[in-house]
Write a protein that holds these residues in place. Structure first.
Motif, PDB file in Angstrom:
ATOM      1  N   TYR A  51       0.839  -1.197   0.000  1.00 41.04           N
ATOM      2  CA  TYR A  51       0.000   0.000   0.000  1.00 41.04           C
ATOM      3  C   TYR A  51       0.879   1.255   0.000  1.00 41.04           C
ATOM      4  O   TYR A  51       0.602   2.229  -0.686  1.00 41.04           O
ATOM      5  N   HIS A  58      -5.741   7.427   0.167  1.00 43.17           N
ATOM      6  CA  HIS A  58      -6.445   7.374   1.454  1.00 43.17           C
ATOM      7  C   HIS A  58      -7.926   7.654   1.288  1.00 43.17           C
ATOM      8  O   HIS A  58      -8.738   7.149   2.029  1.00 43.17           O
ATOM      9  N   GLN A 219      -4.215  11.285  -1.768  1.00 47.47           N
ATOM     10  CA  GLN A 219      -3.276  10.780  -0.777  1.00 47.47           C
ATOM     11  C   GLN A 219      -3.050  11.866   0.265  1.00 47.47           C
ATOM     12  O   GLN A 219      -2.902  13.043  -0.085  1.00 47.47           O
ATOM     13  N   GLU A 223      -2.461  10.672   8.049  1.00 48.87           N
ATOM     14  CA  GLU A 223      -3.758  10.009   8.178  1.00 48.87           C
ATOM     15  C   GLU A 223      -4.586  10.531   9.338  1.00 48.87           C
ATOM     16  O   GLU A 223      -5.796  10.351   9.384  1.00 48.87           O
ATOM     17  N   THR A 226      -7.648  12.632   8.461  1.00 49.68           N
ATOM     18  CA  THR A 226      -8.583  12.066   7.490  1.00 49.68           C
ATOM     19  C   THR A 226      -9.949  12.741   7.549  1.00 49.68           C
ATOM     20  O   THR A 226     -10.473  13.179   6.530  1.00 49.68           O
ATOM     21  N   GLU A 247     -13.379   6.264   2.423  1.00 49.24           N
ATOM     22  CA  GLU A 247     -12.037   6.034   2.926  1.00 49.24           C
ATOM     23  C   GLU A 247     -11.561   4.662   2.453  1.00 49.24           C
ATOM     24  O   GLU A 247     -12.330   3.898   1.878  1.00 49.24           O
ATOM     25  N   ARG A 248     -10.323   4.367   2.769  1.00 54.21           N
ATOM     26  CA  ARG A 248      -9.788   3.054   2.426  1.00 54.21           C
ATOM     27  C   ARG A 248     -10.680   1.940   2.987  1.00 54.21           C
ATOM     28  O   ARG A 248     -10.924   0.930   2.348  1.00 54.21           O
TER      29      ARG A 248
END
Lengths: 787, 235
Positions: A51, A58, A219, A223, A226, A247-248
Motif C-alpha cells: 500500500y 487514502h 493521498q 492520516e 482524514t 475512505e480506504r
C-alpha cells in the motif's frame, strides 16, 4: 548427566504414552500460533509495504461527470499530499473462446506509472503510456484464469461498440488485491470480472469523456487528519456532482483484506491459547499424580541430602521438558505450515510484493508462552514437594478421607444407585479439582468443535433461506444500464420465457440522526411468488406499497425500529434525499438489506419506471435461449439464483481445509485429555483396583468403574461444552461484518450429535488403550508394594 | 473323617529375577480340611505368602498342582480364577485394603452385590462387632475396626475359606486379639475354613494345625489337641 535429570528422562520414557499425548496438545497449540501469526505477519507486512510503496490513496471521491480542472481544487486542500483525477467505468467485455459475460472495470491511469497513485505492479509486459494507443494493462488473475498473454486481444463494448484492445501485459493494483467489483460480492470471480487499465487521455477519448473525470483519488500527508480533509472535500465538491467520499476502509478490496487479517490475528491468539491452557492442565494433573506416587522416593532423596529446591526443580523439569520440546517442534511445524498458509492466501489475494520472512519474534514468543504455561502448571503441581517432611514422606500415605458427598444427601436416588455407580460419583467428588479440570477440558474440546461446525451450519441455513424456497425464479437478468419496466413485457414475448418480473437494485445512503449506512435497496414486485421475503419469525413478509422493510442487522446499525422514519438518498443521484417509514423487519439475505416495492423505489429515486434487472422463469430445456439472452447488447449477465452459492462453496475450500485442521487438532486434544485422565486414575488407584480383582471382580467389572467415571465426566463436559461452543461460535460470527454477510446463529442438532459421538469415541478409545494396564496388573506385586 | 478342601502336590514356585532364580516354594505337599483353622508359620522369605497366593488363585505354581475340591487350579484361565476367588475365597490383608470411598457397610455390600448366596450384611457386621459403626468411612475407624470390616467383607460372600495374610501385622496386640477372636468365632459358628499366615509364633497356639515353612519347604506339620482361646495369646 545430572542423576535427577536422568531420572526425569527415564520416567518420561516409561510413561511415554502420557507424555506424548500432552506434548501433542502443546505442539498443536504452538504450531497454530506460529503458523497463523507468521502468515499474519507476512501478509500484513507485505500488504502495508505494498500500500505504501504503490501509493494506495487514502480517500476516494466519487463524482458524476465533472471537469478535470476540479482536481487542482482537491490538491489545494490542506493536508492533501497528492490528488489525481481518473475515470472508472464498468463495461461488458468479450474475449475469444469464452462464452460467458465478462464485466470489465475500465480505470484510467496517468502517463507515467511512477507518479501515479495506485501505482501498478507490472507482472508482465509494459506500461500503457501515451505512445501506445489501443492497449490496456489487464488484471493479472483474470489473464491467468483465461490463459491470456501479452498481445492477446480484448473486446470491451463501449457505448454499444465492440472495441479492439491489445493486452499490454498483466498488472496488479493495490486497489484490487482482492479483485471484486464491490463489497457486496464476497468472492472474486476471476473469469467474469476484470480490471483494464487505460492511459487517461486515451480512455477519455475512447469513451467520449474528453476533459472529464468521475473520480478523484487523494493521498494524505497525515492520516490523522482524514476526517478534516474528508469534510473539506465534501464541501469543495458539493456542487460538482459529488456522490460520496470514501475512505480506504470503505473500499472493497481493502476491507476484505483487513477482515481477513483481523480474523487471522485473532485466530492466532485464541485457539492456540485454548490448547496451551488445556495442555497445562494435563501437565498439572500428571505431575500431581507423579509427586503423590513418588512420595517415598522424595523422602529418600531428602534423606540423601538433596535440597527441596533441587527436588522441586527435578519435578518442574518434566513440565519444562514438555513446554520446551513442544515449542521447538511446534515452532518448526508452524514455520512450515505458515509458509503454506501464506502461499494459500496468495490464491485469493493479489499481493505482488509478498515478503515471507521468519519472524524470530513470533518464534520466541511461542517458546516463551509454551515454557511459561507449562512451567506455571508444573510449578503449581510440584510445589507440594516443599510441604513434605522427609520422615513423613517415607511412611505410607494416610488413607484418603472417604465422604458421602452432598449430592447423595440432596438427591436420595443417587444414594440408591448400585455401589459401582455410587463409587464412581464419590471418586469424582474425591478428586474435585481433577474432575473439574477434565470437565473443563472436554468442554473446551466440544466447544471448539461446535463453534467451528456451527459456521457451516449457519452458512447452510443462510443459503437455504436465501436460495431455498424463497427464490424460485430460474434466472436473474441484469441489464447493462437502467431500463424501462416495459422490458419485462418484451422478455415475456420470448417463447421460452414463461414468466418475468421487474427488479431494481440501487445503492442508497440511509441516515438516522448521526447514524449513516450505505447499502443496497432492492425493489421487487408486491406479492412476488418468485422472490419471497420472510419476517424474523420465518413467516412470509411482503413489501409494502409505501415504506421500506429492513434487515435486522441494518435496523440495528441505524438504531431504528418498526414505525420509525429514516432518510434515504440514492448514491448516484444527489438531491433524491427523502423520508421513508420502516414498515417491518426481515431476515437477512445476501445482497440488499432494504426492500421496497419497485414502484416505491422508483419514486424514491425520483425516476419513472426504471429497473436494473428482471427475474424470469423459463421453459425446460432453454439453455440455448439463455446463451442468446446473454449475448444481447443490453444484457450484462444472466445468473441462476444459486450461482453465488456455487461460487461460495468454491471459495469455502480454504475454509474447509482450516476447519478440518482445527477439528482434527481439537480431536487430538480431546483424546489426549481423556487418555491421560484415564491413565492417571488407574495408576493412582492400582491398589484399590487390585483389591477388587482379588475379591473376585473381573477385569471387565473393574474397567467398568473407570469407564463409568469417564462417561460421567464426559457427559458433564458435553453439557457444559455445547452452550460454550455456541457462545464461541456466536463470537466468531459476530466478527463477520454485517453488511457483507450476516450469518444466522444456528447449531443443527446433527452438530451436537456429532460432538457427542466424537467424545464417546474418545472415551472408548482411551478405555481400550488402557485395558492392558488393568488386565496386566500384577495383583501380588501391587498388594505387596506399599506406595 | 474330614473332607479335604484343598490339596497341593509337589507345589514349587521359582521366580526368575534377571539371571538369578529364587525358589520360593519347593515340593510343598499338604491337605487342608473343611472347617479347619490352620496357621502357616515361618520367617519372612520362607514362602508363606507364595503358598497363600497360589492357594488363593492369585498366582500360579511353576511345578506341581493345587487342587480345590477336586478341581485343579492350574486348569483355570484368568476368568476361571476370578470366579474361583469370587465364590470360594475371602481375603484378609495386612493393611485391610478397604475402599476409602465406601462406608463399612458399603465395603461389605460391594462383594455381596456381585455374588449370590451371600450372608446378611448387617448380621455379619454385627458378628464382627461393628453394627453400630456400619455407616462410618474407613478413615473414621481404628486399625482394628478396619480389619474387622475386612473380615466382614471376606465372610459376607459366604466363601469356603478365609485366607488371612498377617491379619494382625499392622495392629497392636489388644486389637489384634479382637480380630483373631472374630476369626475364630467365624471358624466355629459358620464352619469356615480359616488359613492364617504369620511370622508370629504365638498365634499358632489357637490353631487346629500348624504348618512350619522354612526356605520354601514345609518343615513340619503339627496338630494341636487343645487350641487355646485367642484372648490368652500374648505377644
Amino acid at each position: 548427566m545430572n542423576k535427577l535429570m536422568l531420572m526425569t528422562l527415564r520416567d518420561i520414557k516409561s510413561n511415554k504414552g502420557q507424555y506424548i499425548a500432552v506434548l501433542l496438545v502443546v505442539v498443536i497449540g504452538i504450531t497454530m500460533y506460529n503458523a497463523t501469526l507468521m502468515s499474519y505477519e507476512n501478509l500484513s507486512h507485505s500488504v502495508e509495504y505494498y500500500y505504501e510503496e504503490y501509493r494506495l490513496p487514502h480517500l476516494f471521491v466519487k463524482l458524476n461527470k465533472s471537469s478535470e480542472s476540479i482536481v487542482s481544487a482537491a490538491e489545494r486542500i490542506d493536508g492533501v499530499a497528492a490528488a489525481q483525477g481518473r475515470l472508472v467505468l464498468d463495461v461488458p467485455m468479450e474475449i475469444s473462446g469464452y462464452e460467458g459475460k465478462i464485466q470489465a472495470r475500465v480505470v484510467s491511469v496517468p502517463k507515467s506509472n511512477d507518479d501515479a497513485l495506485n501505482r501498478l505492479y507490472i507482472d508482465e509486459g509494459r506500461y500503457v503510456s501515451g505512445d501506445y494507443r489501443d492497449t490496456a494493462l489487464v488484471e493479472k488473475l483474470f489473464m491467468e484464469a483465461h490463459g491470456l498473454e501479452t498481445g492477446s486481444t480484448l473486446y470491451p463494448i463501449i457505448n454499444g461498440k465492440r472495441i479492439e484492445l491489445e493486452a499490454a501485459g498483466k498488472a496488479v493494483s493495490p486497489e484490487y488485491i482482492y479483485p471484486i467489483p464491490s463489497a457486496r460480492e464476497l468472492m472474486p470471480d476471476y473469469e467474469r470480472f476484470t480490471i483494464l487499465y487505460l492511459e487517461h487521455g486515451f480512455m477519455q477519448q475512447l469513451f467520449g469523456y474528453e476533459g472529464v473525470v468521475n473520480e478523484v483519488v487523494v493521498q494524505l500527508k497525515d492520516e490523522a487528519y482524514t476526517e478534516e480533509v474528508k469534510k473539506e472535500l465534501e464541501y469543495t465538491f458539493k456542487h460538482y456532482g459529488l456522490i460520496s467520499v470514501g475512505e480506504r476502509e470503505d473500499q472493497a478490496s481493502y476491507m476484505m483484506m483487513d477482515n481477513e487479517l483481523m480474523g487471522l490475528e485473532s485466530m492466532g491468539y485464541s485457539y492456540p491459547m485454548i490448547f496451551l491452557i488445556i495442555g497445562s492442565i494435563v501437565i498439572y494433573m500428571l505431575l500431581l499424580r507423579l509427586v503423590d506416587n513418588q512420595r517415598s522416593q522424595i523422602g529418600v532423596l531428602m534423606a540423601l541430602g538433596f535440597t527441596k529446591r533441587s527436588i522441586l526443580f527435578h519435578y518442574l523439569g518434566y513440565a519444562l521438558f514438555v513446554g520446551f520440546t513442544g515449542s521447538i517442534l511446534g515452532g518448526l511445524l508452524g514455520m512450515w505450515l505458515g509458509g503454506s498458509l501464506t502461499r494459500y492466501y496468495l490464491v485469493f489475494f493479489n499481493i505482488p510484493v509478498l515478503q515471507i520472512r521468519t519472524s524470530l519474534g513470533v518464534l520466541a514468543a511461542g517458546i516463551l508462552m509454551s515454557v511459561g504455561f507449562c512451567g506455571i502448571a508444573g510449578y503449581n503441581a510440584a510445589k507440594r514437594v516443599l510441604r513434605i517432611a522427609p520422615a513423613e514422606a517415607m511412611r505410607p500415605v494416610a488413607p484418603v478421607e472417604g465422604k458421602k458427598w452432598w449430592g447423595e444427601r440432596l438427591l436420595p436416588f443417587l444414594a440408591g444407585l448400585r455401589i459401582s455407580w455410587r463409587l464412581t460419583f464419590r471418586n469424582m467428588w474425591r478428586n474435585k479439582k481433577r474432575t473439574l479440570f477434565t470437565i473443563f477440558a472436554i468442554a473446551m474440546t466440544v466447544g471448539i468443535m461446535i463453534s467451528i461446525l456451527m459456521l457451516l451450519d449457519s452458512v447452510d441455513l443462510l443459503f437455504d433461506k436465501a436460495f431455498g424456497d424463497s427464490l424460485s425464479y430460474d434466472y436473474k437478468v441484469t441489464f447493462t444500464a437502467d431500463m424501462h419496466q416495459d422490458i419485462v413485457n418484451d422478455l415475456m414475448e420470448f417463447r421460452e420465457v414463461t414468466y418475468a418480473e421487474p427488479m431494481a437494485e440501487y445503492p442508497f445512503r440511509m441516515t438516522n440522526g448521526w447514524r449513516q449506512k450505505e447499502t443496497v435497496v432492492e425493489g421487487i414486485r408486491q406479492k412476488s411468488d418468485i422472490y419471497r421475503l420472510s419476517d424474523l419469525n420465518g413467516n412470509r413478509a411482503d413489501v409494502p406499497g409505501e415504506g421500506i422493510l429492513l434487515t435486522e442487522g441494518l435496523a440495528k446499525s441505524l438504531g431504528v425500529k418498526v414505525g420509525d422514519t429514516i432518510s434515504m438518498e440514492a448514491l448516484y443521484k444527489p438531491g433524491t434525499e427523502h423520508q421513508v417509514t420502516v414498515k417491518g423487519l426481515v431476515e437477512q439475505y445476501m445482497g440488499g438489506s432494504g426492500f421496497m416495492e419497485v414502484g416505491a423505489l422508483n419514486r424514491a429515486m425520483k425516476e419513472g419506471s426504471t429497473i436494473s434487472s428482471a427475474l424470469i422463469k423459463v421453459r425446460y430445456g432453454s439453455e440455448s435461449f439463455i446463451k442468446e439472452l446473454e449475448g444481447m447488447p443490453y444484457v450484462q449477465s444472466v445468473k441462476e439464483p444459486d450461482d453465488m452459492v456455487k461460487q461460495y462453496y468454491e471459495y469455502m475450500d480454504l475454509m474447509y481445509a482450516m476447519i478440518g485442521v482445527i477439528i482434527t487438532m481439537s480431536c487430538i486434544m480431546g483424546f489426549a485429555i481423556i487418555y491421560n485422565t484415564t491413565t492417571i486414575s488407574i495408576m493412582e488407584r492400582r491398589r484399590e483396583l487390585a483389591s477388587l480383582r482379588i475379591m473376585g471382580f473381573s477385569n471387565k467389572q473393574v474397567s467398568e468403574l473407570i469407564f463409568n467415571e469417564n462417561t460421567a465426566v464426559s457427559i458433564l463436559g458435553l453439557v457444559v461444552g455445547m452452550p460454550l461452543g455456541r457462545a464461541i461460535g456466536a463470537q466468531i460470527i459476530a466478527f463477520y461484518p454485517e453488511d457483507v454477510m450476516s450469518l444466522p446463529l444456528v447449531v443443527f442438532p446433527k452438530t451436537y450429535v456429532l460432538a457427542a459421538i466424537t467424545v464417546a469415541l474418545f472415551v472408548v478409545l482411551a478405555q481400550l488403550a488402557n485395558m492392558r494396564r488393568i488386565s496386566r496388573m500384577d495383583l501380588v506385586e501391587v498388594m505387596k508394594s506399599r506406595e | 473323617m474330614e473332607r479335604v478342601l484343598i490339596r497341593t502336590e509337589d507345589l514349587s514356585k521359582i521366580y526368575h529375577m534377571g539371571e538369578v532364580s529364587v525358589e520360593a516354594l519347593r515340593d510343598a505337599n499338604l491337605e487342608i480340611y473343611k472347617g479347619e483353622f490352620v496357621v502357616i508359620l515361618g520367617p519372612s522369605g520362607s514362602g508363606k505368602s507364595t503358598l497363600l497366593n497360589i492357594i488363593g488363585g492369585m498366582d500360579t505354581p511353576t511345578l506341581g498342582k493345587a487342587i480345590f475340591k477336586g478341581e485343579e487350579l492350574g486348569d483355570l484361565d484368568d476368568n476361571g480364577l476370578t470366579r474361583y476367588r469370587r465364590e470360594n475365597i475371602g481375603f484378609i490383608f495386612q493393611f485391610y485394603n478397604l475402599l476409602p470411598n465406601l462406608t463399612a457397610r458399603e465395603n461389605v455390600e460391594l462383594v455381596t452385590d456381585m455374588s449370590s448366596d451371600t450372608l446378611d450384611v448387617m448380621e455379619v457386621l454385627d458378628k464382627v462387632g461393628l453394627k453400630d459403626r456400619a455407616d462410618h468411612f474407613p478413615s473414621q475407624l481404628s486399625g482394628g475396626e478396619q480389619q474387622r470390616v475386612a473380615v466382614a467383607r471376606a465372610v459376607a460372600k459366604n466363601p469356603e475359606m478365609l485366607l488371612c495374610d498377617e491379619p494382625t501385622g499392622a495392629l497392636d496386640n489388644t486389637t489384634g486379639r479382637v480380630v483373631l477372636r472374630v476369626l475364630k468365632e467365624i471358624n466355629e459358628s459358620l464352619g469356615k475354613t480359616v488359613l492364617v499366615i504369620t511370622h508370629n509364633a504365638a498365634i499358632a497356639e489357637m490353631a487346629d494345625r500348624v504348618l512350619y515353612l522354612s526356605n520354601g519347604r514345609i518343615a513340619n506339620i503339627r496338630t494341636i489337641e487343645n487350641p487355646i482361646d485367642p484372648e490368652r495369646i500374648e505377644w
